[in-house]
Design a protein around this motif. Structure first.
Motif, short mmCIF file in Angstrom:
data_model
loop_
_atom_site.label_atom_id
_atom_site.label_comp_id
_atom_site.label_asym_id
_atom_site.label_seq_id
_atom_site.Cartn_x
_atom_site.Cartn_y
_atom_site.Cartn_z
N UNK A 30 0.86 -1.19 0.00
CA UNK A 30 0.00 0.00 0.00
C UNK A 30 0.89 1.24 0.00
N UNK A 31 0.55 2.17 -0.86
CA UNK A 31 1.23 3.46 -0.85
C UNK A 31 0.18 4.55 -0.62
N UNK A 32 0.58 5.59 0.06
CA UNK A 32 -0.33 6.67 0.40
C UNK A 32 -0.60 7.56 -0.81
N UNK A 33 -1.52 8.53 -0.61
CA UNK A 33 -1.89 9.43 -1.69
C UNK A 33 -0.72 10.28 -2.16
N UNK A 34 0.19 10.61 -1.23
CA UNK A 34 1.31 11.48 -1.57
C UNK A 34 2.57 10.69 -1.93
N UNK A 35 2.46 9.38 -2.17
CA UNK A 35 3.61 8.55 -2.50
C UNK A 35 3.38 7.81 -3.82
N UNK A 50 4.85 4.84 -12.31
CA UNK A 50 5.00 4.39 -10.93
C UNK A 50 3.64 4.05 -10.36
N UNK A 51 3.60 3.04 -9.48
CA UNK A 51 2.34 2.56 -8.91
C UNK A 51 1.91 3.44 -7.74
N UNK A 52 0.59 3.53 -7.63
CA UNK A 52 0.03 4.26 -6.51
C UNK A 52 -0.84 5.41 -6.98
N UNK A 53 -1.61 5.95 -6.06
CA UNK A 53 -1.78 5.50 -4.67
C UNK A 53 -2.72 4.30 -4.56
N UNK A 54 -2.64 3.66 -3.40
CA UNK A 54 -3.50 2.51 -3.14
C UNK A 54 -2.70 1.21 -3.11
N UNK A 55 -3.38 0.10 -3.51
CA UNK A 55 -2.77 -1.23 -3.49
C UNK A 55 -2.01 -1.51 -4.79
N UNK A 69 8.40 10.08 -2.15
CA UNK A 69 7.47 11.06 -1.57
C UNK A 69 7.30 12.23 -2.55
N UNK A 70 6.06 12.57 -2.89
CA UNK A 70 5.78 13.65 -3.83
C UNK A 70 5.47 14.98 -3.15
N UNK A 71 5.51 15.03 -1.84
CA UNK A 71 5.20 16.28 -1.16
C UNK A 71 6.38 17.25 -1.25
N UNK A 72 6.03 18.53 -1.12
CA UNK A 72 7.07 19.56 -1.11
C UNK A 72 7.86 19.45 0.19
N UNK A 73 9.15 19.38 0.05
CA UNK A 73 10.03 19.31 1.21
C UNK A 73 11.09 20.40 1.10
N UNK A 98 11.52 22.13 -2.58
CA UNK A 98 11.46 21.37 -3.82
C UNK A 98 10.53 20.18 -3.64
N UNK A 99 10.18 19.56 -4.76
CA UNK A 99 9.38 18.34 -4.73
C UNK A 99 9.69 17.50 -5.96
N UNK A 100 9.34 16.20 -5.89
CA UNK A 100 9.56 15.27 -6.99
C UNK A 100 8.31 15.27 -7.87
N UNK A 101 8.50 15.51 -9.15
CA UNK A 101 7.38 15.51 -10.09
C UNK A 101 7.40 14.29 -11.01
#
Length: 275
Positions: A30-35, A50-55, A69-73, A98-101
């Protein structure tokens, strides 16, 4: 090698079947909405996004995945000792957001996108500060930050990283330079204060001259000004009042006294006897 890969995948799928349903605990992820999950099968990147979000499903022993992680860090750029264009040593630190797009590029194109972006930001910060003078570094922080962000964004685009913002948090100067700048600023303020005071004196003298011309033309104005001054003094609860007496009022008295003194001196002269 293709046959070997097919054989290993078949064996892995067979192990999944004979251990079902217990194998679901290992194969279902399982991956989260932001992954997003980047999956490798026998070391090769699986086709598709890339797979996600979900199962999502992986085979044991042959599949491995990396969460991105796709969130801004953000990360802090440690203070960089830099020589400016006018040969002044300064310490500048900043923060980068920055963030990963594109997760696939972030995993495949660079070993560690976070560390690489951080090192690139340090180098870019030193290079940009080296092309600016001290006055520009202190006054144009926003422009310098935008320039650094543009360079970083262009350099990290092949890595799938988007640099959103760069902020310069602090610019520190040597202690001796701070004292010299403080002394220069104080001297500038004192010079400006003296100029303002001199201009005020000039304007006041012009105003007094105009007021004197008005009073000369109208003797009543002097009496009105005198009464106004007495009114101001009476409101301050003071026991001493100074009455200014114009010189013109005493001039007649002084002339009469001078005439009297001269006549008295002439009467006391010794008479001349003729034989």
């Amino acid at each position: 090698m293709r046959c070997v890969e097919i054989f290993l995948v078949s064996v892995s799928f067979f192990l999944f079947l004979i251990t079902f349903p217990f194998s679901l605990c290992v194969c279902l992820k399982i991956v989260s909405e932001y992954e997003r999950a980047v999956i490798f099968r026998l070391g090769k990147l699986r086709a598709g996004e890339a797979r996600g979000p979900g199962l999502f499903f992986i085979l044991p022993c042959v599949d491995e995945y990396i969460n991105v992680d796709l969130r801004t860090t953000h990360f802090d750029i440690p203070p960089q000792e830099t020589l400016t264009k006018d040969s002044v040593t300064v310490w500048v630190d900043a923060v980068v957001y920055y963030k990963v797009v594109q997760p696939l590029r972030a995993v495949v194109a660079v070993v560690n996108y976070s560390t690489s972006t951080s090192l690139l930001a340090m180098t870019t910060l030193r290079n940009i500060i080296g092309t600016r003078s001290l006055a520009e570094v202190l006054a144009d922080r926003d422009i310098i930050a935008q320039r650094i962000a543009a360079i970083l964004d262009q350099a990290t685009d092949p890595w799938g990283v988007k640099v959103e913002r760069v902020e310069i948090t602090d610019v520190r100067l040597p202690q001796q330079l701070q004292k010299a700048m403080a002394a220069e600023a104080e001297a500038t303020r004192e010079a400006r204060a003296k100029i303002i005071a001199a201009e005020g004196e000039l304007k006041a003298s012009k105003a007094l001259k105009e007021a004197a011309d008005v009073i000369v033309g109208s003797p009543t104005a002097l009496q009105l000004r005198y009464l106004q001054t007495l009114t101001n003094i009476s409101g301050e609860r003071t026991s001493t009042i100074v009455f200014p007496v114009p010189i013109e009022m005493l001039r007649a008295f002084m002339d009469s006294r001078r005439i009297r003194a001269s006549s008295h001196f002439s009467s006391r002269k010794t008479p001349i006897w003729r034989s």
